[in-house]
Design a protein around this motif. Structure first.
Motif, PDB file in Angstrom:
ATOM      1  N   ALA A  21      30.016  36.674 -17.116  1.00  0.00           N
ATOM      2  CA  ALA A  21      31.061  36.469 -18.137  1.00  0.00           C
ATOM      3  C   ALA A  21      31.681  35.077 -18.051  1.00  0.00           C
ATOM      4  O   ALA A  21      31.917  34.420 -19.077  1.00  0.00           O
ATOM      5  CB  ALA A  21      32.136  37.536 -18.004  1.00  0.00           C
ATOM      6  N   GLU A  22      31.927  34.607 -16.827  1.00  0.00           N
ATOM      7  CA  GLU A  22      32.551  33.279 -16.675  1.00  0.00           C
ATOM      8  C   GLU A  22      31.644  32.191 -17.242  1.00  0.00           C
ATOM      9  O   GLU A  22      32.086  31.289 -17.947  1.00  0.00           O
ATOM     10  CB  GLU A  22      32.838  32.996 -15.194  1.00  0.00           C
ATOM     11  CG  GLU A  22      33.992  33.775 -14.633  1.00  0.00           C
ATOM     12  CD  GLU A  22      34.432  33.239 -13.263  1.00  0.00           C
ATOM     13  OE1 GLU A  22      33.786  32.303 -12.759  1.00  0.00           O
ATOM     14  OE2 GLU A  22      35.424  33.736 -12.726  1.00  0.00           O
ATOM     15  N   SER A  49      38.787  21.215 -18.665  1.00  0.00           N
ATOM     16  CA  SER A  49      37.626  20.343 -18.330  1.00  0.00           C
ATOM     17  C   SER A  49      36.449  21.229 -17.905  1.00  0.00           C
ATOM     18  O   SER A  49      36.657  22.370 -17.426  1.00  0.00           O
ATOM     19  CB  SER A  49      38.021  19.373 -17.210  1.00  0.00           C
ATOM     20  OG  SER A  49      38.549  20.104 -16.123  1.00  0.00           O
ATOM     21  N   PRO A  50      35.200  20.755 -18.093  1.00  0.00           N
ATOM     22  CA  PRO A  50      34.027  21.564 -17.766  1.00  0.00           C
ATOM     23  C   PRO A  50      34.129  22.148 -16.350  1.00  0.00           C
ATOM     24  O   PRO A  50      34.490  21.452 -15.420  1.00  0.00           O
ATOM     25  CB  PRO A  50      32.866  20.557 -17.859  1.00  0.00           C
ATOM     26  CG  PRO A  50      33.343  19.531 -18.845  1.00  0.00           C
ATOM     27  CD  PRO A  50      34.824  19.409 -18.611  1.00  0.00           C
ATOM     28  N   SER A  51      33.833  23.437 -16.240  1.00  0.00           N
ATOM     29  CA  SER A  51      33.836  24.184 -14.962  1.00  0.00           C
ATOM     30  C   SER A  51      35.213  24.314 -14.326  1.00  0.00           C
ATOM     31  O   SER A  51      35.312  24.703 -13.166  1.00  0.00           O
ATOM     32  CB  SER A  51      32.884  23.535 -13.936  1.00  0.00           C
ATOM     33  OG  SER A  51      31.612  23.428 -14.508  1.00  0.00           O
ATOM     34  N   SER A  52      36.277  23.940 -15.055  1.00  0.00           N
ATOM     35  CA  SER A  52      37.624  24.118 -14.460  1.00  0.00           C
ATOM     36  C   SER A  52      37.895  25.618 -14.279  1.00  0.00           C
ATOM     37  O   SER A  52      37.321  26.458 -14.992  1.00  0.00           O
ATOM     38  CB  SER A  52      38.692  23.515 -15.376  1.00  0.00           C
ATOM     39  OG  SER A  52      38.896  24.373 -16.493  1.00  0.00           O
ATOM     40  N   GLU A  53      38.793  25.917 -13.370  1.00  0.00           N
ATOM     41  CA  GLU A  53      39.141  27.311 -13.077  1.00  0.00           C
ATOM     42  C   GLU A  53      39.724  27.973 -14.344  1.00  0.00           C
ATOM     43  O   GLU A  53      39.381  29.090 -14.707  1.00  0.00           O
ATOM     44  CB  GLU A  53      40.143  27.368 -11.909  1.00  0.00           C
ATOM     45  CG  GLU A  53      40.494  28.769 -11.427  1.00  0.00           C
ATOM     46  CD  GLU A  53      39.303  29.745 -11.445  1.00  0.00           C
ATOM     47  OE1 GLU A  53      38.202  29.364 -10.990  1.00  0.00           O
ATOM     48  OE2 GLU A  53      39.467  30.891 -11.942  1.00  0.00           O
ATOM     49  N   HIS A  54      40.585  27.231 -15.046  1.00  0.00           N
ATOM     50  CA  HIS A  54      41.202  27.771 -16.280  1.00  0.00           C
ATOM     51  C   HIS A  54      40.120  28.119 -17.301  1.00  0.00           C
ATOM     52  O   HIS A  54      40.144  29.174 -17.930  1.00  0.00           O
ATOM     53  CB  HIS A  54      42.146  26.722 -16.897  1.00  0.00           C
ATOM     54  CG  HIS A  54      43.495  26.672 -16.263  1.00  0.00           C
ATOM     55  ND1 HIS A  54      44.352  25.612 -16.460  1.00  0.00           N
ATOM     56  CD2 HIS A  54      44.157  27.541 -15.443  1.00  0.00           C
ATOM     57  CE1 HIS A  54      45.479  25.821 -15.790  1.00  0.00           C
ATOM     58  NE2 HIS A  54      45.378  26.984 -15.161  1.00  0.00           N
ATOM     59  N   LEU A  55      39.163  27.173 -17.464  1.00  0.00           N
ATOM     60  CA  LEU A  55      38.131  27.381 -18.493  1.00  0.00           C
ATOM     61  C   LEU A  55      37.296  28.610 -18.153  1.00  0.00           C
ATOM     62  O   LEU A  55      37.028  29.471 -19.004  1.00  0.00           O
ATOM     63  CB  LEU A  55      37.230  26.141 -18.585  1.00  0.00           C
ATOM     64  CG  LEU A  55      36.254  26.122 -19.764  1.00  0.00           C
ATOM     65  CD1 LEU A  55      36.992  25.782 -21.060  1.00  0.00           C
ATOM     66  CD2 LEU A  55      35.130  25.121 -19.531  1.00  0.00           C
ATOM     67  N   SER A  57      38.079  31.157 -16.094  1.00  0.00           N
ATOM     68  CA  SER A  57      38.794  32.450 -16.110  1.00  0.00           C
ATOM     69  C   SER A  57      39.105  32.867 -17.547  1.00  0.00           C
ATOM     70  O   SER A  57      39.038  34.049 -17.882  1.00  0.00           O
ATOM     71  CB  SER A  57      40.076  32.375 -15.273  1.00  0.00           C
ATOM     72  OG  SER A  57      40.987  31.488 -15.870  1.00  0.00           O
ATOM     73  N   HIS A  58      39.391  31.887 -18.424  1.00  0.00           N
ATOM     74  CA  HIS A  58      39.657  32.262 -19.816  1.00  0.00           C
ATOM     75  C   HIS A  58      38.379  32.723 -20.502  1.00  0.00           C
ATOM     76  O   HIS A  58      38.366  33.690 -21.259  1.00  0.00           O
ATOM     77  CB  HIS A  58      40.308  31.110 -20.585  1.00  0.00           C
ATOM     78  CG  HIS A  58      40.794  31.549 -21.917  1.00  0.00           C
ATOM     79  ND1 HIS A  58      41.778  32.494 -22.058  1.00  0.00           N
ATOM     80  CD2 HIS A  58      40.368  31.265 -23.160  1.00  0.00           C
ATOM     81  CE1 HIS A  58      41.955  32.741 -23.340  1.00  0.00           C
ATOM     82  NE2 HIS A  58      41.114  32.016 -24.025  1.00  0.00           N
TER      83      HIS A  58
END
Ligand code: HNI
Length: 141
Positions: A21-22, A49-55, A57-58
């Protein structure tokens, strides 16, 4: 509307996407931000930004919501009511943006499913994402 076969296919596809999913969600979001930069304005408070934790997890939340919706296609309006209110009233997401993310989700599935992303799967996912987004954006005024 989705046929019984299409409904089954939708559940199978999103179940298969849950373990990644991530990856799937973040790829679709990154495609949306890159192809349609204006969509980034809604995410100014996050590190996208690419592969950021926020990106990541969202992206995971989006795929999980879709997988849940796929199992409850006939009750999308009720199951998605809280998420619909959130997108319409708090986030103020203009409905046009849902088509942009839907397009990026389709492209991402096509890239990751390869030959399993048949024309029948394409049509079923497109119909499902349109129905899902119609509910998420219906309260927008
Ligand atoms: Ni959306 C939050 C699912 C389309 C911008 N979005 C969510 C959450 C889910 C979700 C789940 C998390 C809710 C929570 O934390 O309680 N969004 C979906 C799905 C779609 C979608 C399944 C369409 C298939 N969202 C969009 C679109 C935009 C959008 C098209 C804008 C272009 N969504 C957001 C923003 C948030 C959000 C912004 C809040 C992010 C945060 O964490 O602050």
């Amino acid at each position: 509307m989705l046929s019984a076969t299409e409904k089954e296919l939708i559940v199978q596809i999103w179940e298969k996407m849950l373990p990644v999913a991530e990856d799937i969600g973040s790829e679709a979001l990154l495609r949306m931000f890159t192809t349609f930069p204006k969509t980034k304005t809604y995410f100014a408070h996050l590190d996208i930004s690419p592969s950021s934790e926020h990106l990541r997890s969202h992206g995971k939340k989006i795929v999980q919501a879709l997988a849940e919706g796929a199992k409850n296609i006939s009750t999308l309006t009720t199951t998605l009511a809280p998420l619909s209110r959130f997108h319409a009233y708090q986030l103020r997401i203009h409905p046009t943006n849902f088509r942009l993310l839907n397009h990026c989700l389709l492209v991402t599935l096509a890239c990751n499913m390869g030959e399993n992303f048949t024309a029948v799967a394409h049509a079923a996912v497109d119909k499902f994402l349109s129905a899902f987004s119609a509910v998420l954006s219906e309260k927008f005024r």
